[in-house]
Scaffold this active site. Structure first.
Site, PDB file in Angstrom:
ATOM      1  N   THR A  34       0.832  -1.211   0.000  1.00  0.00           N
ATOM      2  CA  THR A  34       0.000   0.000   0.000  1.00  0.00           C
ATOM      3  C   THR A  34       0.864   1.259   0.000  1.00  0.00           C
ATOM      4  O   THR A  34       0.554   2.241  -0.683  1.00  0.00           O
ATOM      5  CB  THR A  34      -0.966  -0.001   1.201  1.00  0.00           C
ATOM      6  OG1 THR A  34      -1.735  -1.204   1.163  1.00  0.00           O
ATOM      7  CG2 THR A  34      -1.892   1.192   1.182  1.00  0.00           C
ATOM      8  N   CYS A  35       1.953   1.223   0.723  1.00  0.00           N
ATOM      9  CA  CYS A  35       2.855   2.376   0.793  1.00  0.00           C
ATOM     10  C   CYS A  35       3.434   2.673  -0.585  1.00  0.00           C
ATOM     11  O   CYS A  35       3.506   3.834  -1.009  1.00  0.00           O
ATOM     12  CB  CYS A  35       3.990   2.101   1.776  1.00  0.00           C
ATOM     13  SG  CYS A  35       3.429   1.601   3.416  1.00  0.00           S
TER      14      CYS A  35
END
Length: 162
Positions: free
Chosen positions: A48-49
């Site tokens: 997600t980062c």
């Protein structure tokens, strides 16, 4: 205690890898008399980062500049070598995002944003958030309820409340 809107950032030193090697960066120097966005991720290169959070600030950087933001800083509890490589691979550095390391998790713990997720191999990591800081004071704080979410802490989410 978790930092809140209206609080002053604690005195903290992060690390940035430059041409001369790792260099300390006093967060107070970055925020004094300036409007700065600080967003934090659980880990460089994590799904997600890497695919959502950092790109959201790359997409919205010009919109933040139009709103008077002087600098956008990404903080992660990774070493400065990883942060430099991650900034290069994602294009964040080229886009003008400052990539800072909180390798000891000192800043993250001082603002109460640390967490552990041993099953995922994440120990002493940062919760996902984005904050607007004006002259060292938090004027907006968007914290996600789960590290896997990236909605209110994304660039667009922070812009929505500015």
């Amino acid at each position: 205690m978790t930092i809140s809107k209206g609080d002053r950032l604690p005195t903290s030193t992060l690390v940035q890898l430059g041409d001369a090697g790792p260099a300390p960066v006093a967060l107070a120097d970055k925020t004094a008399g300036r409007k700065v966005v600080i967003f934090a991720v659980p880990g460089a290169f994590t799904p997600t980062c890497h695919s959502a959070h950092v790109p959201s600030f790359m997409r919205t950087k010009d919109l933040f500049t139009e709103k008077g933001v002087d600098e956008i800083i990404c903080v992660s509890v990774n070493d400065p070598f990883v942060m430099k490589a991650w900034g290069e691979v994602t294009g964040a550095t080229e886009a003008g995002i400052t990539m800072l390391s909180d390798a000891e998790s000192a800043f993250t713990k001082a603002i109460g944003m640390d967490f552990d997720a041993p099953p995922a191999g994440l120990i002493a990591r940062s919760k996902r958030y984005a904050m607007l800081v004006e002259d060292g004071i938090v004027t907006q704080l968007n914290e996600e309820s789960s590290p896997g979410e990236c909605e209110i802490s994304a660039g667009e989410g922070l812009l929505d409340v500015m």
